[in-house]
Write a protein that holds these residues in place. Structure first.
Motif, PDB file in Angstrom:
ATOM      1  N   TYR A 127      47.664  31.664  42.629  1.00  0.00           N
ATOM      2  CA  TYR A 127      46.482  31.185  41.919  1.00  0.00           C
ATOM      3  C   TYR A 127      45.560  32.360  41.623  1.00  0.00           C
ATOM      4  O   TYR A 127      45.318  33.201  42.479  1.00  0.00           O
ATOM      5  CB  TYR A 127      45.758  30.143  42.779  1.00  0.00           C
ATOM      6  N   LYS A 128      45.072  32.414  40.384  1.00  0.00           N
ATOM      7  CA  LYS A 128      44.113  33.458  40.006  1.00  0.00           C
ATOM      8  C   LYS A 128      42.849  32.771  39.517  1.00  0.00           C
ATOM      9  O   LYS A 128      42.858  32.091  38.494  1.00  0.00           O
ATOM     10  CB  LYS A 128      44.693  34.361  38.930  1.00  0.00           C
ATOM     11  N   GLU A 129      41.803  32.965  40.255  1.00  0.00           N
ATOM     12  CA  GLU A 129      40.531  32.306  39.962  1.00  0.00           C
ATOM     13  C   GLU A 129      39.991  32.652  38.575  1.00  0.00           C
ATOM     14  O   GLU A 129      39.265  31.863  37.966  1.00  0.00           O
ATOM     15  CB  GLU A 129      39.506  32.688  41.036  1.00  0.00           C
ATOM     16  N   THR A 130      40.379  33.798  38.048  1.00  0.00           N
ATOM     17  CA  THR A 130      39.864  34.237  36.748  1.00  0.00           C
ATOM     18  C   THR A 130      40.588  33.600  35.563  1.00  0.00           C
ATOM     19  O   THR A 130      40.109  33.689  34.430  1.00  0.00           O
ATOM     20  CB  THR A 130      39.966  35.764  36.624  1.00  0.00           C
ATOM     21  N   ASP A 131      41.744  32.949  35.778  1.00  0.00           N
ATOM     22  CA  ASP A 131      42.461  32.292  34.683  1.00  0.00           C
ATOM     23  C   ASP A 131      41.635  31.149  34.120  1.00  0.00           C
ATOM     24  O   ASP A 131      41.012  30.385  34.869  1.00  0.00           O
ATOM     25  CB  ASP A 131      43.813  31.740  35.159  1.00  0.00           C
ATOM     26  N   ARG A 132      41.653  31.016  32.793  1.00  0.00           N
ATOM     27  CA  ARG A 132      40.941  29.947  32.103  1.00  0.00           C
ATOM     28  C   ARG A 132      41.899  29.248  31.155  1.00  0.00           C
ATOM     29  O   ARG A 132      42.818  29.872  30.617  1.00  0.00           O
ATOM     30  CB  ARG A 132      39.748  30.493  31.301  1.00  0.00           C
ATOM     31  N   LEU A 133      41.683  27.975  30.918  1.00  0.00           N
ATOM     32  CA  LEU A 133      42.546  27.178  30.058  1.00  0.00           C
ATOM     33  C   LEU A 133      42.633  27.756  28.649  1.00  0.00           C
ATOM     34  O   LEU A 133      43.665  27.664  28.001  1.00  0.00           O
ATOM     35  CB  LEU A 133      42.057  25.728  30.012  1.00  0.00           C
TER      36      LEU A 133
END
Length: 173
Positions: A127-133
């Motif tokens: 999981y990467k907290e910086t990923d956005r849809l």
């Protein structure tokens, strides 16, 4: 030396029913071989779209061969030593989402799509907290898959018969 592609080898074309995250040896020699056998022996009609999981991947090489590759099987079969080779033809195409994210997301609109097979690394599945849809593409496998599932849910208005069966092949606890 002959070039391996669909112009030089007599192969079939299959309906794209499977998305495969990863293009490495494990999926090629295990999952794709089983899909190839189901196509031959049970008329499964299962075509695979391989997704390049990282920016530096093998999709161009795979596409240059129209998704075809030779699998060598060595071992014991029915008590006899064997050495066999066969051209695997279930991969219909590969997509590099780093170069063509729109083509990747367009897979969500395919009503024939049914399965997702994955074999990502520990780093890729994290999981990467910086990923956005709205990233194009998101950096992690979970975010890429989430974006595809979200688009599919929207495209088919949440139809329960358009859900996907996910078959993870990671060796991660």
């Amino acid at each position: 030396m002959n070039t391996l592609n669909r112009n030089t080898v007599n192969t079939k074309t299959y309906t794209e029913r499977i998305i495969q995250f990863g293009e490495g040896n494990f999926l090629s020699a295990f999952a794709n071989w089983m899909i190839h056998e189901m196509n031959k022996q049970a008329n499964f009609d299962g075509g695979v779209v391989a997704i390049q999981p990282i920016n530096q991947g093998l999709i161009k090489m795979l596409n240059d061969q129209d998704g075809l590759y030779t699998l060598y099987l060595n071992g014991i079969k029915n008590g006899e030593a064997i050495s066999e080779h066969e051209i695997i033809d279930c991969i219909q195409r590969g997509i590099n989402p780093y170069e063509n994210y729109a083509a990747y997301l367009a897979l969500a609109d395919n009503p024939e799509l049914r399965f997702v097979i994955s074999n990502t690394t520990e780093a890729g599945i994290a999981y990467k907290e910086t990923d956005r849809l709205n990233d194009a593409p998101p950096s992690s496998f979970p975010a890429k898959l989430t974006a595809l599932l979200h688009k599919r849910f929207q495209y088919f208005n949440g139809a329960s018969d358009k859900g996907l069966i996910i078959i993870p092949c990671e060796l991660i606890d």
